[in-house]
Design a protein around this motif. Sequence first.
Motif, PDB file in Angstrom:
ATOM      1  N   ARG A 450     -41.490  15.190  12.980  1.00  0.00           N
ATOM      2  CA  ARG A 450     -41.517  16.382  12.247  1.00  0.00           C
ATOM      3  C   ARG A 450     -41.453  16.267  10.968  1.00  0.00           C
ATOM      4  O   ARG A 450     -40.502  15.528  10.189  1.00  0.00           O
ATOM      5  N   LEU A 451     -42.539  16.663  10.028  1.00  0.00           N
ATOM      6  CA  LEU A 451     -42.489  16.240   8.693  1.00  0.00           C
ATOM      7  C   LEU A 451     -41.723  17.317   7.814  1.00  0.00           C
ATOM      8  O   LEU A 451     -41.590  18.351   7.957  1.00  0.00           O
ATOM      9  N   CYS A 452     -40.716  16.669   7.079  1.00  0.00           N
ATOM     10  CA  CYS A 452     -40.098  17.356   6.169  1.00  0.00           C
ATOM     11  C   CYS A 452     -40.013  16.827   4.998  1.00  0.00           C
ATOM     12  O   CYS A 452     -40.480  15.681   4.760  1.00  0.00           O
ATOM     13  N   PHE A 453     -39.445  17.317   3.919  1.00  0.00           N
ATOM     14  CA  PHE A 453     -39.147  16.768   2.529  1.00  0.00           C
ATOM     15  C   PHE A 453     -37.723  16.912   2.293  1.00  0.00           C
ATOM     16  O   PHE A 453     -36.837  17.869   2.383  1.00  0.00           O
ATOM     17  N   LYS A 454     -37.039  15.831   1.469  1.00  0.00           N
ATOM     18  CA  LYS A 454     -35.685  15.670   1.396  1.00  0.00           C
ATOM     19  C   LYS A 454     -35.279  15.953  -0.213  1.00  0.00           C
ATOM     20  O   LYS A 454     -33.992  15.760  -0.376  1.00  0.00           O
ATOM     21  N   TYR A 455     -36.321  15.982  -0.999  1.00  0.00           N
ATOM     22  CA  TYR A 455     -35.870  16.412  -2.243  1.00  0.00           C
ATOM     23  C   TYR A 455     -36.842  17.480  -3.009  1.00  0.00           C
ATOM     24  O   TYR A 455     -38.006  17.622  -2.447  1.00  0.00           O
ATOM     25  N   PRO A 456     -36.583  18.321  -3.634  1.00  0.00           N
ATOM     26  CA  PRO A 456     -37.142  19.433  -4.212  1.00  0.00           C
ATOM     27  C   PRO A 456     -38.282  18.995  -5.081  1.00  0.00           C
ATOM     28  O   PRO A 456     -38.453  17.958  -5.705  1.00  0.00           O
ATOM     29  N   TRP A 457     -39.395  19.561  -5.343  1.00  0.00           N
ATOM     30  CA  TRP A 457     -40.404  19.344  -5.989  1.00  0.00           C
ATOM     31  C   TRP A 457     -40.653  20.547  -6.937  1.00  0.00           C
ATOM     32  O   TRP A 457     -40.517  21.720  -6.799  1.00  0.00           O
ATOM     33  N   PRO A 458     -41.363  20.538  -8.117  1.00  0.00           N
ATOM     34  CA  PRO A 458     -41.218  21.443  -9.096  1.00  0.00           C
ATOM     35  C   PRO A 458     -41.978  22.866  -8.494  1.00  0.00           C
ATOM     36  O   PRO A 458     -41.746  24.029  -8.923  1.00  0.00           O
ATOM     37  N   GLN A 469     -32.694  35.201   3.337  1.00  0.00           N
ATOM     38  CA  GLN A 469     -32.148  34.752   4.594  1.00  0.00           C
ATOM     39  C   GLN A 469     -33.292  34.261   5.326  1.00  0.00           C
ATOM     40  O   GLN A 469     -33.176  33.096   6.176  1.00  0.00           O
ATOM     41  N   ARG A 470     -34.477  34.926   5.585  1.00  0.00           N
ATOM     42  CA  ARG A 470     -35.588  34.338   6.639  1.00  0.00           C
ATOM     43  C   ARG A 470     -35.987  33.136   5.593  1.00  0.00           C
ATOM     44  O   ARG A 470     -36.503  32.275   6.414  1.00  0.00           O
ATOM     45  N   TYR A 471     -36.058  33.038   4.513  1.00  0.00           N
ATOM     46  CA  TYR A 471     -36.481  31.817   3.599  1.00  0.00           C
ATOM     47  C   TYR A 471     -35.763  30.670   4.150  1.00  0.00           C
ATOM     48  O   TYR A 471     -36.061  29.394   4.524  1.00  0.00           O
ATOM     49  N   LYS A 472     -34.355  30.745   4.098  1.00  0.00           N
ATOM     50  CA  LYS A 472     -33.468  29.947   4.678  1.00  0.00           C
ATOM     51  C   LYS A 472     -33.515  29.436   6.047  1.00  0.00           C
ATOM     52  O   LYS A 472     -33.751  28.309   6.364  1.00  0.00           O
ATOM     53  N   GLU A 473     -33.827  30.605   6.944  1.00  0.00           N
ATOM     54  CA  GLU A 473     -33.995  30.144   8.463  1.00  0.00           C
ATOM     55  C   GLU A 473     -35.284  29.429   8.741  1.00  0.00           C
ATOM     56  O   GLU A 473     -35.458  28.303   9.588  1.00  0.00           O
ATOM     57  N   THR A 474     -36.290  29.926   8.004  1.00  0.00           N
ATOM     58  CA  THR A 474     -37.700  29.310   8.419  1.00  0.00           C
ATOM     59  C   THR A 474     -37.999  27.891   7.854  1.00  0.00           C
ATOM     60  O   THR A 474     -38.217  27.049   8.779  1.00  0.00           O
ATOM     61  N   TYR A 475     -37.275  27.671   6.503  1.00  0.00           N
ATOM     62  CA  TYR A 475     -37.527  26.051   6.199  1.00  0.00           C
ATOM     63  C   TYR A 475     -36.333  25.255   6.093  1.00  0.00           C
ATOM     64  O   TYR A 475     -36.391  23.996   5.812  1.00  0.00           O
ATOM     65  N   PHE A 476     -35.130  25.732   6.020  1.00  0.00           N
ATOM     66  CA  PHE A 476     -34.018  24.892   5.739  1.00  0.00           C
ATOM     67  C   PHE A 476     -33.055  24.882   6.714  1.00  0.00           C
ATOM     68  O   PHE A 476     -31.838  24.285   6.398  1.00  0.00           O
ATOM     69  N   SER A 477     -33.095  25.387   7.811  1.00  0.00           N
ATOM     70  CA  SER A 477     -32.145  25.627   8.984  1.00  0.00           C
ATOM     71  C   SER A 477     -32.477  24.475  10.371  1.00  0.00           C
ATOM     72  O   SER A 477     -31.536  24.183  10.677  1.00  0.00           O
ATOM     73  N   THR A 478     -33.696  24.297  10.448  1.00  0.00           N
ATOM     74  CA  THR A 478     -33.966  23.421  11.494  1.00  0.00           C
ATOM     75  C   THR A 478     -33.242  22.118  11.225  1.00  0.00           C
ATOM     76  O   THR A 478     -32.611  21.358  12.189  1.00  0.00           O
ATOM     77  N   GLU A 480     -30.591  19.716   8.412  1.00  0.00           N
ATOM     78  CA  GLU A 480     -29.793  20.089   7.615  1.00  0.00           C
ATOM     79  C   GLU A 480     -30.225  19.103   6.005  1.00  0.00           C
ATOM     80  O   GLU A 480     -30.779  18.012   6.265  1.00  0.00           O
ATOM     81  N   ASN A 481     -30.171  19.887   5.106  1.00  0.00           N
ATOM     82  CA  ASN A 481     -30.706  19.537   3.653  1.00  0.00           C
ATOM     83  C   ASN A 481     -32.091  18.881   3.747  1.00  0.00           C
ATOM     84  O   ASN A 481     -32.523  17.871   2.891  1.00  0.00           O
ATOM     85  N   MET A 482     -32.768  19.526   4.735  1.00  0.00           N
ATOM     86  CA  MET A 482     -34.264  19.170   4.559  1.00  0.00           C
ATOM     87  C   MET A 482     -35.175  20.437   4.505  1.00  0.00           C
ATOM     88  O   MET A 482     -34.854  21.428   4.906  1.00  0.00           O
ATOM     89  N   TYR A 483     -36.269  20.476   3.797  1.00  0.00           N
ATOM     90  CA  TYR A 483     -37.349  21.534   3.809  1.00  0.00           C
ATOM     91  C   TYR A 483     -38.254  21.221   5.157  1.00  0.00           C
ATOM     92  O   TYR A 483     -38.651  20.024   5.104  1.00  0.00           O
ATOM     93  N   PHE A 484     -38.511  21.856   6.085  1.00  0.00           N
ATOM     94  CA  PHE A 484     -38.997  21.606   7.083  1.00  0.00           C
ATOM     95  C   PHE A 484     -40.787  22.289   7.070  1.00  0.00           C
ATOM     96  O   PHE A 484     -40.515  23.468   6.916  1.00  0.00           O
ATOM     97  N   THR A 485     -41.696  21.494   7.314  1.00  0.00           N
ATOM     98  CA  THR A 485     -42.914  22.022   7.007  1.00  0.00           C
ATOM     99  C   THR A 485     -43.449  22.811   8.371  1.00  0.00           C
ATOM    100  O   THR A 485     -44.591  23.721   8.054  1.00  0.00           O
ATOM    101  N   GLY A 486     -43.022  22.656   9.450  1.00  0.00           N
ATOM    102  CA  GLY A 486     -43.647  23.082  10.574  1.00  0.00           C
ATOM    103  C   GLY A 486     -44.858  22.200  11.150  1.00  0.00           C
ATOM    104  O   GLY A 486     -45.278  22.651  12.395  1.00  0.00           O
ATOM    105  N   VAL A 503     -46.265  22.404  14.889  1.00  0.00           N
ATOM    106  CA  VAL A 503     -45.398  22.396  16.184  1.00  0.00           C
ATOM    107  C   VAL A 503     -44.676  23.531  16.426  1.00  0.00           C
ATOM    108  O   VAL A 503     -43.886  23.850  17.328  1.00  0.00           O
ATOM    109  N   ASP A 504     -45.232  24.751  15.660  1.00  0.00           N
ATOM    110  CA  ASP A 504     -44.612  26.095  15.939  1.00  0.00           C
ATOM    111  C   ASP A 504     -45.838  26.813  16.571  1.00  0.00           C
ATOM    112  O   ASP A 504     -46.922  26.473  16.803  1.00  0.00           O
TER     113      ASP A 504
END
Length: 635
Positions: A450-458, A469-478, A480-486, A503-504
């Motif tokens: 599953r494609l994620c990103f481990k560091y922020p981009w501008p 809260q939804r932002y956190k749950e959707t992208y950062f909770s699947t 740990e410490n990763m942005y999850f793309t879906g 994948v969703d």
Amino acid sequence: MSNYHIKDLEEYYKVYRKSVREPESFWEEIAEEHFVWRKRWDKVLSWDFKSPEIKWFEGAKLNITENCIDRHLFTKGEKTAILFEPNDPKEAAEHITYNQLYKRVNQFANVLKSKGIGKGDRVCIYLPMIPELAISVLACARIGAIHSVVFAGFSATALSMRINDSDCKMVITSDGSYRGAKTLDLKGIVDEALEACSCVENVLVAKRIQSEILMKEGRDCWLQPLLDAASTECAPEIMDAEDPLFILYTSGSTGMPKGMVHTTGGYMVYTAYTFKNVFNYKEEDVYWCTADIGWITGHSYIVYGPLANGATTVMFEGVPSYPDCGRFWEVVEKHKVTQFYTAPTVIRSLAKEKLDFVNAYDLSSLKVLGSVGEPINEEAWHWYNDNIGKKQSPIVDTWWQTETGGIMLSPIPYVTPTIPTFATLPLPGIQPALMDELGNEIEGKQVDGRLCFKYPWPSMARTIWGNHQRYKETYFSTYENMYFTGDGALRDTVGYYRITGRVDDVIIVSGHNLGTAPIEDAINEHPAVAESAIVGFEHDVKGNALYGYVTLKETGESRMHDNLRKEINQMITEHIGPIAKLDKIQFTGGLPKTRSGKIMRRILRKIAGKETSNLGDTSTLLNPEVVQEIMDNAL
Ligand code: WT7
């Protein structure tokens, strides 16, 4: 000097390594050398993917329109900024120079101010692809108002939900729009939407199709007379780098569409930098992205990215099939387009037509071809490469999302060797990771996950409007410490990425991101419907099409199924828009459910895709008997 424009593969790797080793100085150099700031930042980056909180160029002050317009006036005031190509080829194209754009944006900004719009206010823009759309976007940015563009194909219900969610004070629309041989009554849709919105004080109406429309006293105003009376000077509002620039809604797998919030400084730097590199942009180029500004592709790569580079960007009002299927290629020849950026679904639909439509035109001006929105299949890639690019123009298969703000994975043309169906490599500053289902990073080559990103981009979205809260749950909770793309992706032996799909429960239809839940909600409102489930199935033009399984209430319903099918699609059109209509509707006695009551879409997906030889584990089903019935009656 920063490496603003990457020229060969060795340089790419060098720049990429630097961007990972020293991300802050990497972006700082680019920000410093290529943009105008009213005040420098105090800190390049602070971030935490747990909260999550991401800040780029904190403390910096700027106005993005100074970067997109004002600073070009000395050197290229008479250069075409926006090249408007109307729906009807008989109507003349309009060349809006940077000098003219400056005046028109300022006039529009002054009109907004005169109607009480100021910094931080939300303005909903519901316009067709006419110059007023780009100009109103920039006018909002000029005065620090937050624009929320809603694609002018969405229904009144979809529009009102978006207006209410972000409390828009104003709507900007037009009397109507042209779409090929048809016209759409946009003002009528706005009127209907506003019956459900109490937050809107003013509606500005651009004239496009000269139709008779109702103007509500005290609320609606024709735009042009106000513009004509307005001053062509409007001092830019000085914004913080982290002030919101816009909200753009995107569908999630459940519930309300998500109002992704993008901020100013980082978004500007990233969209400009990626535009330059991904399209190999040079000063004399004529760049054309066929997307609508109602989508993120239009925000980042019709408006902000190109204009920040002082480019000529084409805005096309029409459709690829009007007056015939040669229209795109006619426009390419006519304006000597150098970069052409479109979606796989468009390529597939045009590839079905006779090649005469292509061969009638001189496409030799082209030097870069782009693709975005969904995976491009091998056949479409070759058709594009052979017939449009004549094997001379590299294809950039650009992977990104509304949430990412800018292109994340893409070849750099004339630098990265391309392979059909591969989005290839991460752009500088982008750190992908593939994760397994247990939450471990999968290292190495020839793997998928599953494609994620481990560091922020501008240019990443900072939050969901009104729902962090939804932002956190959707992208950062699947993970740990990763942005999850879906999305799922694989990485090959040379480190190239290939996107395998969502994948969703989001289905990409003709490049439009559709959540299944809102469509099901719309169908379920039909009085005869008890329950429904939507899945995607492969479609040779749209990529995916929608297959609906619908169970009816036991009401002794006597209407014919075909009529019901029409009514169901009508419900969807009203609630969401025609893009979400179902291709197939199967009426069933029940839907396969797990013991916890969750519809098992995996099975429905297989049946829709005619892959019924192995349905996988059905032992957890509460009602396995419905599966056979559904298979027997599959469409
Ligand atoms: C989803 C995002 C970014 C502008 C248009 C869509 C899919 C996008 C590609 C590509 C394979 C792609 C992904 C992604 N997608 N580009 N080149 N190859 N898939 O924006 O509506 O936010 O949709 O589109 O599934 O997650 P969006």
